[in-house]
Design an enzyme around this catalytic site. Structure first.
Site, PDB file in Angstrom:
ATOM      1  CG  HIS A  28     -84.670  32.567 -20.265  1.00  0.00           C
ATOM      2  ND1 HIS A  28     -84.466  33.921 -20.406  1.00  0.00           N
ATOM      3  CD2 HIS A  28     -83.493  32.082 -19.776  1.00  0.00           C
ATOM      4  CE1 HIS A  28     -83.243  34.238 -20.011  1.00  0.00           C
ATOM      5  NE2 HIS A  28     -82.637  33.127 -19.613  1.00  0.00           N
ATOM      6  CG  HIS A  30     -79.161  29.607 -20.074  1.00  0.00           C
ATOM      7  ND1 HIS A  30     -78.568  30.387 -21.027  1.00  0.00           N
ATOM      8  CD2 HIS A  30     -79.924  30.453 -19.315  1.00  0.00           C
ATOM      9  CE1 HIS A  30     -78.921  31.658 -20.862  1.00  0.00           C
ATOM     10  NE2 HIS A  30     -79.746  31.719 -19.824  1.00  0.00           N
ATOM     11  CB  THR A 113     -72.774  29.322 -25.446  1.00  0.00           C
ATOM     12  OG1 THR A 113     -73.599  29.808 -24.380  1.00  0.00           O
ATOM     13  CG2 THR A 113     -71.927  30.425 -26.023  1.00  0.00           C
ATOM     14  N   PRO A 114     -72.845  27.796 -28.676  1.00  0.00           N
ATOM     15  CG  PRO A 114     -73.594  28.012 -30.871  1.00  0.00           C
ATOM     16  CD  PRO A 114     -73.653  28.684 -29.534  1.00  0.00           C
ATOM     17  CE  LYS A 115     -70.449  26.002 -23.780  1.00  0.00           C
ATOM     18  NZ  LYS A 115     -71.853  25.922 -24.204  1.00  0.00           N
ATOM     19  CG  ASP A 182     -70.183  33.732 -22.840  1.00  0.00           C
ATOM     20  OD1 ASP A 182     -70.010  34.865 -22.328  1.00  0.00           O
ATOM     21  OD2 ASP A 182     -69.971  32.676 -22.228  1.00  0.00           O
ATOM     22  N   GLY A 212     -74.646  35.463 -20.723  1.00  0.00           N
ATOM     23  CA  GLY A 212     -73.310  35.481 -20.117  1.00  0.00           C
ATOM     24  C   GLY A 212     -73.267  36.483 -18.980  1.00  0.00           C
ATOM     25  CD  GLU A 242     -78.906  38.088 -16.046  1.00  0.00           C
ATOM     26  OE1 GLU A 242     -78.914  37.118 -15.271  1.00  0.00           O
ATOM     27  OE2 GLU A 242     -78.256  38.110 -17.106  1.00  0.00           O
ATOM     28  CG  ASP A 318     -79.379  28.773 -15.640  1.00  0.00           C
ATOM     29  OD1 ASP A 318     -78.951  28.312 -16.705  1.00  0.00           O
ATOM     30  OD2 ASP A 318     -79.315  29.988 -15.351  1.00  0.00           O
TER      31      ASP A 318
HETATM   32  C1  6MZ Z   1     -76.777  35.298 -18.014  1.00  0.00           C
HETATM   33  C2  6MZ Z   1     -76.683  33.014 -18.235  1.00  0.00           C
HETATM   34  C3  6MZ Z   1     -77.504  32.851 -17.096  1.00  0.00           C
HETATM   35  O1  6MZ Z   1     -74.953  28.096 -23.113  1.00  0.00           O
HETATM   36  O2  6MZ Z   1     -73.308  26.603 -21.981  1.00  0.00           O
HETATM   37  N1  6MZ Z   1     -76.369  31.796 -18.689  1.00  0.00           N
HETATM   38  N2  6MZ Z   1     -76.330  34.228 -18.680  1.00  0.00           N
HETATM   39  N3  6MZ Z   1     -77.553  35.217 -16.909  1.00  0.00           N
HETATM   40  C4  6MZ Z   1     -77.936  34.012 -16.420  1.00  0.00           C
HETATM   41  N4  6MZ Z   1     -78.681  33.989 -15.272  1.00  0.00           N
HETATM   42  C5  6MZ Z   1     -78.306  33.308 -14.110  1.00  0.00           C
HETATM   43  N5  6MZ Z   1     -77.700  31.531 -16.914  1.00  0.00           N
HETATM   44  C6  6MZ Z   1     -77.000  30.896 -17.903  1.00  0.00           C
HETATM   45  O3  6MZ Z   1     -75.388  27.345 -20.765  1.00  0.00           O
HETATM   46  C7  6MZ Z   1     -74.675  28.051 -19.778  1.00  0.00           C
HETATM   47  C8  6MZ Z   1     -74.424  29.472 -20.220  1.00  0.00           C
HETATM   48  O4  6MZ Z   1     -75.662  30.189 -20.293  1.00  0.00           O
HETATM   49  C9  6MZ Z   1     -75.495  31.542 -19.861  1.00  0.00           C
HETATM   50  C10 6MZ Z   1     -74.015  31.704 -19.492  1.00  0.00           C
HETATM   51  O5  6MZ Z   1     -73.314  32.213 -20.605  1.00  0.00           O
HETATM   52  C11 6MZ Z   1     -73.590  30.262 -19.213  1.00  0.00           C
HETATM   53  O6  6MZ Z   1     -72.203  30.053 -19.415  1.00  0.00           O
HETATM   54  P1  6MZ Z   1     -74.767  26.935 -22.188  1.00  0.00           P
HETATM   55  O7  6MZ Z   1     -75.559  25.729 -22.584  1.00  0.00           O
END
Ligand code: 6MZ
Length: 377
Positions: A28, A30, A113-115, A182, A212, A242, A318
């Site tokens: 997990h 991001h 997240t593909p953008k 997202d 998200g 969450e 993160d």
């Molecule tokens: C929910 C989270 C998150 O996808 O742009 N993201 N969503 N809860 C969390 N806990 C703190 N941490 C990250 O990475 C950033 C995106 O991941 C999700 C959010 O949508 C955030 O914009 P990417 O690479």
């Protein structure tokens, strides 16, 4: 004669080093939450020089320590301004893999997240191509991105090179991708992401994530896309609980995905259901404590799930945003809940069961742990 304090400091140092040496599986993480602060600052400086942002304001936000849940999502919007062009996406993907490999993560599932970004000529597909370009650009370690069965004449991908002293000579990291939906997205955008995951399944994409801001969006909006993924046989992980959204937590448990992330705010009945379903949980200690999902490390639900022998895996969420690392998360478990080195080894090894990559990769990882066990326990 060492003082108690000196002995304590030495023991902590030794345990931290051991946690770095431990092979680890990260399920997990991001992409945009795992970017180095130094890279964010460099990118902010460049945009500051162009007058797009005010560097000094942004610098303070990046360097701040504590982060509430709403602040995190404001920050992600800022990070996306800094990172969302093809070259930068390639760069951060490369750096994130290097950083995980440097602390002996042997299998990494990065989710992103593909953008679509018209101004940058970016589509969800071109964004993902930029990510993959970054993974392929890593030179410091051997990145295994594709399923071994789709590679030809490359038996080495399944057999890490082990030196006489037990060390892996050239570090190898298996990297797979999860495409995130997202919660802000529409049903049709979410469906696009699932179809993209199917299209890219031979390029390292192994699953779908729903993430998200948890106070935004409705379960019914993403359900058609998640259902579609399920029908296509694409593994799914959901950010669950969450915040205390009873209706959504219930719907997620009923959906029964392959994994769940966080599971902080479950009530007694939901805990019972989660445990009976045995859905593996991605545990993000530092993230949950910082964003208020758990009251403290000591009171984190890790202990309850661990004692119940529920399937779980330690993760960072993160690591850039929360200034942590996977080794640090293992250290925190040892320091807070008293797990021994063999317990931690077992925890790391068990995570192999929950990866979304195929059986060949699982077998390779089991080998990695078998070799490491002699050295580390
Ligand atoms: C929910 C989270 C998150 O996808 O742009 N993201 N969503 N809860 C969390 N806990 C703190 N941490 C990250 O990475 C950033 C995106 O991941 C999700 C959010 O949508 C955030 O914009 P990417 O690479």
């Amino acid at each position: 004669m060492d003082t108690d304090m000196e002995r304590k400091v030495a023991a902590e140092k030794e345990m931290r080093e051991w946690c770095v040496a431990l092979p680890k599986v990260e399920l997990h993480a991001h992409l945009n939450g795992s970017v180095r602060n130094s890279t964010l600052l460099e990118l902010a400086k460049q945009l500051g020089d162009k007058g797009v942002i005010v560097f000094e304001d942004v610098k303070d936000v990046i360097m701040k320590d504590g982060r509430s849940l709403p602040e995190c999502f404001k920050l992600f919007d800022l990070f996306h301004i800094l990172t969302t062009d093809h070259d930068t996406v390639t760069r951060i993907a490369m750096e994130v893999v290097e950083d995980f490999a440097a602390e002996n993560v042997v299998y990494l599932e990065i989710r992103t997240t593909p953008k679509n970004n018209e101004a940058k000529g970016m589509t969800k597909r071109s964004y993902m191509n930029a990510v993959i370009k970054g993974l392929k650009a890593v030179d410091a370690v051997d990145v295994v991105l594709f399923d071994s069965k789709s590679r030809t004449n490359d038996t080495l991908t399944c057999t890490p090179t082990i030196g006489l002293d037990g060390d892996i000579k050239k570090r190898r990291i298996y990297v797979r991708l999860l495409l995130s939906i997202d919660r802000r997205e529409t049903t049709s955008a979410a469906l696009d992401t699932v179809n993209l995951a199917l299209e890219m399944k031979d390029q390292g994409v192994v699953g779908i994530d729903l993430s998200g801001n948890p106070v935004v969006g409705e379960w019914e909006t993403y359900l058609p896309a998640l259902q579609h993924a399920k029908e296509l046989g694409i593994p799914i992980t959901l950010h669950c609980g969450e915040v205390a959204n009873r209706k959504e937590i219930q719907a997620m448990l009923d959906f029964c995905p392959q994994r769940l992330g966080h599971v902080c705010c479950l009530n007694d009945a939901e805990w019972k259901k989660l445990k009976s379903l045995m859905i593996p949980v991605e545990i993000c200690l530092t993230s949950n404590v910082m964003t208020g999902g758990a009251p403290s490390l000591e009171l984190h639900h890790f202990a309850d799930l661990y004692n119940a022998k529920h399937p779980l895996s330690l993760c960072t969420d993160d690591c850039g945003l929360f200034s942590t690392s996977l080794s640090n998360e293992y250290y925190l478990v040892a320091a807070t809940f008293g797990l021994s080195k063999p317990d931690l080894f077992h925890l790391a090894q068990e995570a192999v069961q929950f990866i979304f990559a195929d059986e060949n990769v699982k077998m390779s990882l089991k080998e990695v742990f078998k070799h490491a066990e002699k050295r580390l326990t």
